[in-house]
Design a protein around this motif. Structure first.
Motif, PDB file in Angstrom:
ATOM      1  N   THR A  38       0.876  -1.203  -0.026  1.00 35.60           N
ATOM      2  CA  THR A  38       0.100   0.091   0.092  1.00 35.60           C
ATOM      3  C   THR A  38       0.839   1.099  -0.006  1.00 35.60           C
ATOM      4  O   THR A  38       2.176   1.045   0.373  1.00 35.60           O
ATOM      5  N   ARG A  39       0.150   2.350  -0.286  1.00 32.78           N
ATOM      6  CA  ARG A  39       0.983   3.638  -0.214  1.00 32.78           C
ATOM      7  C   ARG A  39      -0.004   4.817   0.163  1.00 32.78           C
ATOM      8  O   ARG A  39      -1.080   4.564   0.026  1.00 32.78           O
ATOM      9  N   PHE A  40       0.604   5.673   0.966  1.00 36.75           N
ATOM     10  CA  PHE A  40      -0.040   7.170   1.008  1.00 36.75           C
ATOM     11  C   PHE A  40       0.779   8.016   0.171  1.00 36.75           C
ATOM     12  O   PHE A  40       2.000   7.888  -0.215  1.00 36.75           O
ATOM     13  N   SER A  59      -3.927   2.894   5.607  1.00 40.38           N
ATOM     14  CA  SER A  59      -3.018   2.081   4.499  1.00 40.38           C
ATOM     15  C   SER A  59      -1.749   1.275   5.071  1.00 40.38           C
ATOM     16  O   SER A  59      -1.412   0.266   4.781  1.00 40.38           O
ATOM     17  N   LYS A  60      -1.166   2.022   6.163  1.00 38.52           N
ATOM     18  CA  LYS A  60      -0.129   1.328   7.017  1.00 38.52           C
ATOM     19  C   LYS A  60      -0.687  -0.276   7.588  1.00 38.52           C
ATOM     20  O   LYS A  60       0.100  -1.051   7.300  1.00 38.52           O
ATOM     21  N   THR A  62      -3.038  -1.859   6.850  1.00 31.71           N
ATOM     22  CA  THR A  62      -3.581  -2.843   5.879  1.00 31.71           C
ATOM     23  C   THR A  62      -2.407  -3.557   5.387  1.00 31.71           C
ATOM     24  O   THR A  62      -2.050  -4.743   5.242  1.00 31.71           O
ATOM     25  N   PHE A  70       4.469  -0.811   3.438  1.00 32.51           N
ATOM     26  CA  PHE A  70       3.747   0.570   3.094  1.00 32.51           C
ATOM     27  C   PHE A  70       4.508   1.575   2.618  1.00 32.51           C
ATOM     28  O   PHE A  70       5.765   2.025   3.210  1.00 32.51           O
ATOM     29  N   THR A 247       1.923  -1.661  -6.031  1.00 32.01           N
ATOM     30  CA  THR A 247       1.030  -1.541  -5.072  1.00 32.01           C
ATOM     31  C   THR A 247      -0.049  -2.580  -5.464  1.00 32.01           C
ATOM     32  O   THR A 247      -0.442  -2.797  -6.542  1.00 32.01           O
ATOM     33  N   HIS A 249      -3.119  -2.495  -3.001  1.00 35.97           N
ATOM     34  CA  HIS A 249      -4.201  -2.029  -2.708  1.00 35.97           C
ATOM     35  C   HIS A 249      -4.010  -0.242  -2.387  1.00 35.97           C
ATOM     36  O   HIS A 249      -3.285   0.240  -1.873  1.00 35.97           O
ATOM     37  N   VAL A 251      -5.533   2.681  -1.267  1.00 34.37           N
ATOM     38  CA  VAL A 251      -6.412   3.350  -0.115  1.00 34.37           C
ATOM     39  C   VAL A 251      -6.100   4.908  -0.159  1.00 34.37           C
ATOM     40  O   VAL A 251      -5.262   5.334   0.002  1.00 34.37           O
ATOM     41  N   ARG A 252      -7.446   5.332  -0.409  1.00 38.08           N
ATOM     42  CA  ARG A 252      -7.462   7.078  -0.853  1.00 38.08           C
ATOM     43  C   ARG A 252      -8.888   7.481  -0.501  1.00 38.08           C
ATOM     44  O   ARG A 252      -9.769   6.566  -0.240  1.00 38.08           O
TER      45      ARG A 252
END
Ligand code: GLU
Length: 552
Positions: A38-40, A59-60, A62, A70, A247, A249, A251-252
């Motif tokens: 995942t990423r921010f 996100s983290k 997950t 992450f 990536t 997933h 998440v946003r």
């Protein structure tokens, strides 16, 4: 096709690598089955919003709960909107509350990981390589429309259900190769657009991890993928980056839901496997019986630096975020009182579809609970850390005599029901102020039911019996004896049955001593307060209180 190639060469004469080169440079990750990546991916266009921290944390978690990875990626393709210190603000905000990435941007000018660069402005040649391939394959084309042309299209589309650059409006979609070459050679600015193969009659369905199954019409817009300056749009960069960084997933924020058909088309057009999406609804706040979004403009608590400046501990912020992230967290916490937060089985599917409610009162309660179960040593270290930057006076006092500070913070901490006075370190100065003459302004005001003459008599007699070496029991017995000697009763029940027979009860006597010591009617354990003040200061404060009552 040959001419597409020629056009691609003309547009991308700077590109000297192939997409295969990048596919090889960023091979599949070696991770256990089921691990999520995942990423921010914030844009440094303003301060870090609490909603951003919250999404980053989701996100983290997950990634963490699946032994995945992450990342922090900085999406700075919109240089016009970028603010100074934007990246630093993001990195510090995440770090302050433990939402630290395993990989990606780690500081203003530093990064860590094999899938970088993780800052979009440094990935220009990667985007251009992939865009070149699309142009070569006829899946993208240059568009020479001016802002005025586009404005004209918008005006003509007022009554259209679908707005944008498509169908008859897409006037550069079918330019002849000669026209294209001529315009490029003439130096006319151009964007690069996706040649959409979508059909408005066809539906596209996807399973959002938070919102469930969603069905929408396919994208039909020939969206811009590279702007006139050759920089990608968010949409294109998203597809390229999340593919090359592997990536799994995304998440946003749910403002991106409407773009999913386009994003899926971009992934497919580029030959990539689409990611899974989890769209988070904005954090809400109750106001005047209704609900509204937690707002950058109206709510100071929307800014992550609010929590840093006030000194909310990382553990409190995380505990509260989980409370609103997953509805089953509070039950889990009741059943696992002392368990580390990382043991909680976070689940994207248990997130609110309509938007979690932020409540400052609840937040403070959660934080008080978290602080109440810390050791005095932990509190001391965290307070000193915070005070170094935000309260120099407190910092100096705490560091000059750490034993005293720890003794103060330790009062009532061993109780099965510890006191819950402190939500954030900003409150510590007030909490400890009466222990330090540098911070203390006495105010000997008594509650209305107690008169000054009685206070003078009690305090004068108390001076004769107080002994620093008394145990807590002896100390309390002396207070009870004092009651009887001055017309008060040590027995509250007795007082309630016959209030006219006494001046007051043991609680009132304690209050008189408490006010003399602390200027407060509610404090932690008075016995320990007096022990920490020391007999000299105890006597000194009693004298001052007596004098103030005499003068008044
Ligand atoms: N840069 C985008 C934003 O800040 C990120 C969206 C995403 O996570 O893909 O809204």
């Amino acid at each position: 096709m040959t001419n597409c190639k020629k056009i691609a060469e003309l547009i991308f004469s700077d590109v000297d690598k192939s997409t295969e080169y990048y596919e090889e440079l960023y091979p599949a990750r070696d991770l256990p089955e089921g691990a999520r990546v995942t990423r921010f991916a914030p844009s440094p266009t303003g301060y870090l919003h609490f909603g951003g921290l919250y999404a980053g944390f989701a996100s983290k978690l997950t990634a963490e709960t699946t032994n995945g990875v992450f990342m922090l990626r900085i999406e700075d393709t919109d240089k016009k909107r970028e603010v100074e210190d934007g990246v630093t603000g993001i990195v510090t905000g995440l770090k302050a509350f433990g939402v630290t990435p395993d990989e990606g941007v780690t500081g203003f000018d530093s990064e860590d990981g094999k899938y970088g660069p993780y800052t979009q402005s440094l990935r220009r040649e990667i985007y251009r390589t992939f865009a070149k391939k699309l142009v070569e394959e006829g899946k993208a084309y240059p568009c020479f429309c001016t802002p005025e042309d586009l404005e004209d299209i918008r005006n003509r589309q007022e009554n259209e259900d679908i707005k944008g650059y498509y169908g008859a409006y897409a006037k550069c979609r079918d330019l002849s190769d000669d026209e294209i070459i001529e315009k490029i050679n003439a130096g006319i600015p151009y964007t690069v657009r996706l040649r959409s193969m979508g059909d408005i009659q066809r539906k596209i369905a996807f399973d959002d991890m938070i919102k469930g199954k969603i069905e929408m019409s396919e994208n039909v817009n020939d969206v811009v993928i590279l702007k006139t300056d050759g920089i990608p749009t968010y949409h294109f960069a998203h597809a390229i980056d999340d593919h090359l960084m592997h990536t799994t997933h995304v998440v946003r924020g749910d403002e991106w839901i409407a773009s999913v058909p386009l994003h899926i088309e971009l992934f497919r057009t580029c030959g990539f496997k689409p990611v899974k999406y989890a769209h988070i609804a904005p954090i809400m706040k109750e106001e005047n019986g209704g609900k509204r979004k937690l707002s950058k403009r109206k709510d100071p608590e929307a800014n992550v630096s609010f929590y840093i400046e006030k000194g909310y501990p990382e553990a409190s912020v995380k505990e509260y975020m989980l409370t609103i992230l997953n509805s089953n967290f509070e039950d889990w916490r009741r059943a696992n009182k002392n368990e580390d937060i990382s043991k909680f089985p976070f689940n994207l599917k248990k997130m609110s579809v309509s938007g979690a409610l932020f409540d400052m009162v609840k937040f403070n309660d959660v934080s008080k609970n978290v602080v109440s179960v810390m050791t005095a040593e932990q509190v001391y270290n965290l307070v000193v850390d915070w005070a170094k930057d935000y309260n120099k006076v407190l910092y100096d006092l705490f560091v000059a005599n750490s034993d005293k500070a720890k003794a103060i913070l330790n009062i009532d901490r061993d109780n099965p029901k510890p006191r819950k006075d402190i939500a954030c370190w900003e409150e510590v100065e007030n909490y400890v102020s009466f222990f330090y003459n540098e911070l203390y302004t006495p105010d000997y005001t008594l509650p209305e039911n107690i008169n000054k003459e009685d206070a003078i008599e009690l305090l004068t007699k108390y001076k004769d019996v107080y002994s620093e070496s008394d145990s807590k029991e002896e100390w309390f017995n002396k207070i009870k004896e004092l009651c009887s000697a001055c017309g008060f009763t040590p027995n509250v029940k007795e007082y309630k049955q016959n209030p006219d027979a006494f001046k007051g009860h043991v609680g009132d006597v304690s209050t008189i001593i408490r006010v003399a010591m602390t200027s407060r009617t509610n404090t932690p354990d008075l016995y320990y307060i007096m022990q920490i003040l020391g007999v000299g200061e105890v006597m000194n404060r009693i004298d001052k209180a007596i004098n103030s009552y005499k003068e008044a």
